[in-house]
Design a protein around this motif. Structure first.
Motif, PDB file in Angstrom:
ATOM      1  N   GLY A 209      -1.474  -6.725   2.126  1.00  0.00           N
ATOM      2  CA  GLY A 209      -1.692  -7.322   0.815  1.00  0.00           C
ATOM      3  C   GLY A 209      -2.993  -6.911   0.163  1.00  0.00           C
ATOM      4  N   ILE A 210      -3.603  -5.848   0.675  1.00  0.00           N
ATOM      5  CA  ILE A 210      -4.840  -5.296   0.124  1.00  0.00           C
ATOM      6  C   ILE A 210      -4.471  -4.100  -0.761  1.00  0.00           C
ATOM      7  N   PRO A 211      -5.236  -3.794  -1.818  1.00  0.00           N
ATOM      8  CA  PRO A 211      -4.890  -2.655  -2.686  1.00  0.00           C
ATOM      9  C   PRO A 211      -4.727  -1.355  -1.902  1.00  0.00           C
ATOM     10  N   LEU A 212      -3.726  -0.572  -2.287  1.00  0.00           N
ATOM     11  CA  LEU A 212      -3.454   0.720  -1.662  1.00  0.00           C
ATOM     12  C   LEU A 212      -3.815   1.825  -2.647  1.00  0.00           C
ATOM     13  N   SER A 213      -4.901   2.535  -2.353  1.00  0.00           N
ATOM     14  CA  SER A 213      -5.365   3.652  -3.204  1.00  0.00           C
ATOM     15  C   SER A 213      -5.442   3.247  -4.664  1.00  0.00           C
ATOM     16  N   GLY A 214      -5.938   2.035  -4.909  1.00  0.00           N
ATOM     17  CA  GLY A 214      -6.113   1.547  -6.269  1.00  0.00           C
ATOM     18  C   GLY A 214      -4.894   0.884  -6.860  1.00  0.00           C
ATOM     19  N   ASN A 215      -3.773   0.893  -6.154  1.00  0.00           N
ATOM     20  CA  ASN A 215      -2.522   0.322  -6.658  1.00  0.00           C
ATOM     21  C   ASN A 215      -2.476  -1.185  -6.381  1.00  0.00           C
ATOM     22  N   GLU A 216      -2.431  -1.973  -7.443  1.00  0.00           N
ATOM     23  CA  GLU A 216      -2.358  -3.429  -7.311  1.00  0.00           C
ATOM     24  C   GLU A 216      -0.923  -3.944  -7.420  1.00  0.00           C
ATOM     25  N   ASP A 217       0.010  -3.105  -7.910  1.00  0.00           N
ATOM     26  CA  ASP A 217       1.357  -3.570  -8.245  1.00  0.00           C
ATOM     27  C   ASP A 217       2.115  -4.105  -7.039  1.00  0.00           C
ATOM     28  N   TRP A 218       1.959  -3.455  -5.875  1.00  0.00           N
ATOM     29  CA  TRP A 218       2.759  -3.831  -4.712  1.00  0.00           C
ATOM     30  C   TRP A 218       2.216  -5.048  -3.981  1.00  0.00           C
ATOM     31  N   ARG A 219       1.049  -5.510  -4.343  1.00  0.00           N
ATOM     32  CA  ARG A 219       0.461  -6.649  -3.632  1.00  0.00           C
ATOM     33  C   ARG A 219       1.314  -7.905  -3.791  1.00  0.00           C
ATOM     34  N   ALA A 220       2.018  -8.011  -4.920  1.00  0.00           N
ATOM     35  CA  ALA A 220       2.829  -9.204  -5.177  1.00  0.00           C
ATOM     36  C   ALA A 220       4.033  -9.297  -4.244  1.00  0.00           C
ATOM     37  N   VAL A 221       4.476  -8.171  -3.679  1.00  0.00           N
ATOM     38  CA  VAL A 221       5.644  -8.183  -2.794  1.00  0.00           C
ATOM     39  C   VAL A 221       5.279  -7.812  -1.361  1.00  0.00           C
ATOM     40  N   ALA A 222       3.990  -7.745  -1.064  1.00  0.00           N
ATOM     41  CA  ALA A 222       3.547  -7.439   0.300  1.00  0.00           C
ATOM     42  C   ALA A 222       3.868  -8.616   1.220  1.00  0.00           C
TER      43      ALA A 222
END
Length: 285
Positions: A209-222
């Motif tokens: 649930g931590i940002p991946l290479s600056g991507n915040e979009d997937w955190r909501a479904v982590a």
């Protein structure tokens, strides 16, 4: 000119496979079944990966006229590639969780894993086919390993500066990642191994649930919802743990170890092709 022709043709073969799936095959599938379910999206992602590999295979077989040994499947090597990728980034992430700079807020469930996981796999494999399978390998054959490794890793780092939430640290940390994955390819000469290492690395970050290479979009479904706080140089901030100084130290150690073994088993013989002013080959005799 020969280098450019090879690179362009290889990239065209790979993207032709992606085009065939994304704009021909699966639009027809969605039209016929009149649906776009999550299961079909996952199937589409894996089909895309198959066509990427097929495009590369056809290029190597019919243009380079050789056996594509870098596409060989060895189950144990693939397993170690994936496990080592997940384990290495987990050294940074778990340490930051332990120290309290990362904190799990809640468990969000596993529903997002199939689609995001398959997307991460295809994206990581595509990058490895392009950067290591095409760019690194073709350039290496003409000018040698170290020059090719440095050039491709730098390009890899610079292109990731177009991601969101980059910092001054990002160019160095992602370039170092490029050196790391280039080193794995030098050791294994297998695209699947380095691609699975890359994918497992990214999936491990996503799952926390931590940002991946600056991507915040997937955190909501982590699977986990996490927050981060503390010094930017330590946590990586909005770019994620890849920008953490802990990760940079871990990567530096890993790169040294990789090239120690590369030297020991004499996989840097291509250094002999580097012009004298660029050659480090005496250091690897």
């Amino acid at each position: 000119m020969t280098i450019m022709i090879k690179i362009v043709l290889a990239c065209l073969a790979i993207f032709a496979g992606i085009f065939a799936v994304k704009f021909l095959l699966f639009p027809a599938v969605y039209f016929i079944f009149n649906m776009q379910s999550g299961q079909l999206k996952v199937v589409e992602q894996f089909t895309t990966l198959m066509f990427i590999g097929l495009g590369y295979y056809l290029y190597v077989k019919y243009y380079e006229k050789r056996r594509p040994d870098e596409l060989t499947f060895r189950a144990s090597h693939l397993f170690y590639g994936a496990v080592s990728g997940a384990a290495l980034i987990s050294v940074t992430s778990l340490l930051l969780f332990y120290l309290g700079y990362y904190e799990v807020v809640s468990f969000q469930g596993l529903e997002g894993i199939p689609i995001v996981g398959s997307t991460i796999l295809v994206a990581a494999m595509l990058e490895e086919f392009l950067f290591r399978g095409v760019l690194f390998r073709v350039i290496e054959a003409h000018v040698g390993t170290l020059f090719s490794l440095s050039f491709v890793a730098t390009l890899f780092g610079l292109l990731h500066l177009f991601n969101e939430n980059t910092t001054v640290v990002t160019a160095f940390s992602v370039t170092l990642l490029g050196v790391f994955w280039g080193g794995i390819y030098v050791l294994t000469r297998n695209i699947w191994v380095v691609g699975l290492n890359h994918a497992a690395w990214n999936f491990s970050i996503f799952s926390t649930g931590i940002p991946l290479s600056g991507n915040e979009d997937w955190r909501a479904v982590a699977p986990f919802e996490s927050i981060y706080n503390g010094p930017l140089l330590l946590t990586g901030g909005e770019f994620g743990p890849e920008d953490s100084i802990i990760n940079i130290i871990v990567l530096l150690i890993s790169v040294v170890v990789i090239f120690y073994f590369a030297q020991k088993i004499r996989l840097l013989s291509a250094l002999a092709k580097i012009p004298r002013r660029l050659s480090w080959k005496r250091r690897f005799r």
